[in-house]
Design a protein around this motif. Structure first.
Motif, PDB file in Angstrom:
ATOM      1  N   PHE A 212     -29.814  22.416 -16.878  1.00 39.62           N
ATOM      2  CA  PHE A 212     -31.125  22.949 -17.239  1.00 39.62           C
ATOM      3  C   PHE A 212     -31.008  24.156 -18.172  1.00 39.62           C
ATOM      4  CE2 PHE A 212     -31.513  21.275 -12.840  1.00 39.62           C
ATOM      5  CZ  PHE A 212     -32.337  20.191 -13.115  1.00 39.62           C
ATOM      6  N   SER A 213     -29.860  24.345 -18.785  1.00 35.12           N
ATOM      7  CA  SER A 213     -29.622  25.537 -19.602  1.00 35.12           C
ATOM      8  C   SER A 213     -30.584  25.614 -20.782  1.00 35.12           C
ATOM      9  CB  SER A 213     -28.178  25.548 -20.109  1.00 35.12           C
ATOM     10  OG  SER A 213     -27.925  24.419 -20.915  1.00 35.12           O
ATOM     11  N   LEU A 214     -30.915  26.842 -21.155  1.00 31.60           N
ATOM     12  CA  LEU A 214     -31.823  27.069 -22.284  1.00 31.60           C
ATOM     13  C   LEU A 214     -31.112  26.786 -23.610  1.00 31.60           C
ATOM     14  CD1 LEU A 214     -34.512  28.105 -23.439  1.00 31.60           C
ATOM     15  CD2 LEU A 214     -33.557  30.431 -23.304  1.00 31.60           C
ATOM     16  N   PHE A 215     -29.968  27.466 -23.809  1.00 32.16           N
ATOM     17  CA  PHE A 215     -29.179  27.218 -25.016  1.00 32.16           C
ATOM     18  C   PHE A 215     -28.225  26.057 -24.737  1.00 32.16           C
ATOM     19  CE2 PHE A 215     -30.630  31.480 -25.719  1.00 32.16           C
ATOM     20  CZ  PHE A 215     -30.763  31.585 -27.098  1.00 32.16           C
ATOM     21  N   ARG A 216     -28.179  25.118 -25.658  1.00 32.39           N
ATOM     22  CA  ARG A 216     -27.315  23.959 -25.467  1.00 32.39           C
ATOM     23  C   ARG A 216     -26.987  23.325 -26.819  1.00 32.39           C
ATOM     24  NH1 ARG A 216     -31.150  19.928 -22.112  1.00 32.39           N
ATOM     25  NH2 ARG A 216     -31.159  21.693 -20.676  1.00 32.39           N
ATOM     26  N   VAL A 217     -25.970  22.491 -26.838  1.00 28.83           N
ATOM     27  CA  VAL A 217     -25.599  21.761 -28.049  1.00 28.83           C
ATOM     28  C   VAL A 217     -26.608  20.628 -28.249  1.00 28.83           C
ATOM     29  CG1 VAL A 217     -23.846  20.341 -29.174  1.00 28.83           C
ATOM     30  CG2 VAL A 217     -23.160  22.322 -27.791  1.00 28.83           C
ATOM     31  N   ARG A 218     -27.242  20.594 -29.432  1.00 33.13           N
ATOM     32  CA  ARG A 218     -28.283  19.594 -29.701  1.00 33.13           C
ATOM     33  C   ARG A 218     -27.988  18.862 -31.012  1.00 33.13           C
ATOM     34  NH1 ARG A 218     -32.874  21.113 -26.455  1.00 33.13           N
ATOM     35  NH2 ARG A 218     -32.655  23.241 -25.629  1.00 33.13           N
ATOM     36  N   PHE A 219     -28.377  17.605 -31.033  1.00 30.15           N
ATOM     37  CA  PHE A 219     -28.213  16.778 -32.225  1.00 30.15           C
ATOM     38  C   PHE A 219     -29.392  16.988 -33.189  1.00 30.15           C
ATOM     39  CE2 PHE A 219     -25.148  14.443 -29.727  1.00 30.15           C
ATOM     40  CZ  PHE A 219     -24.262  13.937 -30.675  1.00 30.15           C
ATOM     41  N   ASP A 220     -29.076  17.022 -34.475  1.00 28.59           N
ATOM     42  CA  ASP A 220     -30.085  16.950 -35.528  1.00 28.59           C
ATOM     43  C   ASP A 220     -30.000  15.539 -36.104  1.00 28.59           C
ATOM     44  OD1 ASP A 220     -31.678  17.079 -37.752  1.00 28.59           O
ATOM     45  OD2 ASP A 220     -30.947  19.032 -38.414  1.00 28.59           O
ATOM     46  N   GLU A 221     -30.893  14.680 -35.635  1.00 31.29           N
ATOM     47  CA  GLU A 221     -30.831  13.261 -35.995  1.00 31.29           C
ATOM     48  C   GLU A 221     -30.933  13.027 -37.503  1.00 31.29           C
ATOM     49  OE1 GLU A 221     -30.048  10.970 -34.017  1.00 31.29           O
ATOM     50  OE2 GLU A 221     -30.351  11.831 -32.026  1.00 31.29           O
ATOM     51  N   SER A 222     -31.635  13.926 -38.198  1.00 26.57           N
ATOM     52  CA  SER A 222     -31.803  13.719 -39.640  1.00 26.57           C
ATOM     53  C   SER A 222     -30.516  13.951 -40.417  1.00 26.57           C
ATOM     54  CB  SER A 222     -32.897  14.650 -40.175  1.00 26.57           C
ATOM     55  OG  SER A 222     -32.513  16.017 -40.039  1.00 26.57           O
ATOM     56  N   LYS A 223     -29.561  14.656 -39.811  1.00 32.26           N
ATOM     57  CA  LYS A 223     -28.309  14.946 -40.504  1.00 32.26           C
ATOM     58  C   LYS A 223     -27.132  14.133 -39.963  1.00 32.26           C
ATOM     59  CE  LYS A 223     -29.373  19.713 -41.869  1.00 32.26           C
ATOM     60  NZ  LYS A 223     -28.913  21.124 -41.784  1.00 32.26           N
TER      61      LYS A 223
END
Length: 484
Positions: A212-223
């Motif tokens: 449930f962490s606030l900061f996390r590794v996220r994907f940018d699908e457009s890139k």
């Protein structure tokens, strides 16, 4: 930038923990004692709710950075994983969470803690496992290096180093430590953080919050170009590049995936990137870790060496078979020590008098016990209570220590040199710091008599008794320490 910050903090924490466990000089206990107290399991055993709250908040905000920065066993695994990466690059792949394995180990661990079954809790506690590795494998090497430098120093009439005894405190603990580093090293070399994500109870507990962490590794699908480099370099095997997902319960926020992505498609942020994001200056990103505790006060005493004056070799003493093991002053009782100790070996490595060593009994396996073949528990020394991070050995003052009875001396007539060799002695009475031993008349000779009310079980009599290999006077432990 995230990866660079993680590595810098990781190296600093690893160095501090290792120096603390080795008992290196420079008054390390004065300014680095907090690194043991912020470890998750010691804080839990000590009911240090302040540290636990900070670690939970950090996990809720930033994910499992505890595992990649604070935990020394995690850092050790990263080293072996890095070696494996040198042999074969891009070797990882996404693996689904093995819930049965993770929560099965956690359930066994929790049950063992509740019922006080020390062998299970001590084997799986990550900080304790690293402590045993340092104390059993690295400390003898460090002591040998110290003695080599001392001999060189002495040859030039300088005495900046003092020789110390190099000895194996426990064969059982040595074998366990050796197997631990071999097994975990092989697993990390082949599978990265598999132990952290499938077996380690601390990692599983923190995973409840990190998902449930606030900061996390996220994907940018457009890139994202679906090149799979992020998945192939995730040592936690937590990235599914095909579906653009990350298992945050297993991600240790190491930053390796961010460094490997060539298309700037991964970001460590508090919210999902927009469909057409603006260029981001990643050099300004940072993350927060840990909390500092007040350092414990202690002074590193030099280890006393026994020499034979160049005469005949002195036969080593042999530990007697004690009906009741002796636990350190401040441990309250054998039961209290068993319930709260994680067998991290910090007290054993820090003991300046070579009194503490790991237990070989099954129910107290690798927890500290006292024996006096190489020294005795000096009344002015309170080191073990000062360094213990769990409260298994409570801090006590020098005045309090002289009133704590951890055991009592017992005289064995058949071993005494007065009867065996026909010589007068009285060594035990001369060196008893509390005056609990007096020489009294018995069969036309003077023999030692022990005043149980004054004997605190320090072991000076047993250690300094000239009888070999078994002392004529030895200490039996008290199950519950008595205060006079």
């Amino acid at each position: 930038m995230l990866r660079k910050i993680r590595i810098c903090l990781q190296v600093v924490m690893m160095a501090l923990v290792t120096m603390l466990l080795l008992g290196i000089g420079f008054n390390v206990h004065l300014w680095a004692g907090w690194v043991a107290k912020i470890q998750f399991l010691p804080a839990l055993m000590a009911l240090n709710f302040g540290v636990l709250a900070v670690l939970v908040v950090v996990a809720l905000l930033f994910g499992r950075i505890y595992c990649s920065v604070v935990c020394p066993l995690g850092t050790m695994q990263d080293f072996f994983s890095w070696l494996g990466g040198k042999a074969k690059k891009n070797r990882f792949s996404y693996a689904k969470e093995n819930k049965w394995l993770r929560y099965g180990f956690l359930a066994v661990f929790v049950v063992a803690m509740i019922f006080g079954f020390a062998p299970v809790t001590t084997l799986f506690a990550p900080y304790s496992a690293y402590g045993r590795i340092v104390n059993s494998l690295f400390k003898p090497l460090y002591d040998l290096l110290n003695n080599w430098l001392a001999s060189i120093d002495a040859s030039h009439d300088r005495y900046n180093f003092t020789e110390v005894q190099v000895w194996m405190r426990s064969v059982t603990t040595f074998v366990v430590a050796l197997l631990t580093i071999l097994i975990l090293g092989f697993i990390a070399w082949r599978k990265g953080r598999l132990y952290c994500n499938s077996i380690c109870p601390v990692g599983t507990i923190l995973s409840f919050f990190s998902r449930f962490s606030l900061f996390r590794v996220r994907f940018d699908e457009s890139k994202c170009k679906k090149c799979s480099l992020c998945e192939k370099n995730c040592k936690a095997q937590a990235i599914d590049f095909k579906n653009g997902k990350v298992d945050y319960s297993r991600c240790v926020v190491c930053g390796d995936c961010l460094a490997k992505c060539k298309f700037d498609a991964l970001h460590y942020t508090a919210k999902k990137p927009a469909a057409q994001p603006q260029p981001v200056d990643t050099s300004r990103r940072s993350f927060l870790v840990g909390a500092a505790m007040a350092g414990t006060t202690a002074a590193l005493a030099q280890t006393e060496m026994k020499v034979d004056g160049g005469l005949a070799a002195i036969e080593d003493k042999v530990a007697p078979k004690r009906q009741t093991p002796i636990t350190p002053p401040g441990s309250v009782s054998a039961r209290h020590l068993q319930k709260h100790c994680t067998a991290c070996q910090l007290c054993v490595s820090s003991c300046p008098n070579n009194v503490l060593r790991p237990s070989t009994d099954l129910l107290t396996l690798m927890q500290p016990t006292m024996s006096f073949e190489r020294g005795y528990c000096r009344p002015e020394c309170t080191r073990c209570g000062e360094v213990c991070p769990t409260g298994a050995i409570k801090p006590i003052s020098r005045e309090e220590k002289t009133s704590i009875h951890v055991g009592h001396a017992v005289w064995i007539k058949d071993n005494c040199v007065i009867f065996r060799d026909g010589v007068s002695c009285g060594n035990c009475a001369r060196h008893c710091p509390t005056g609990a031993i007096q020489m009294v008349d018995f069969e036309d000779v003077k023999v030692p008599a022990v005043d149980m009310e004054r004997c605190i079980g320090c072991g000076a009599c047993e250690n300094l008794c000239p009888a070999r290999p078994f002392s004529a006077i030895y200490v039996e432990g008290n199950e519950m320490h008595r205060i006079s």
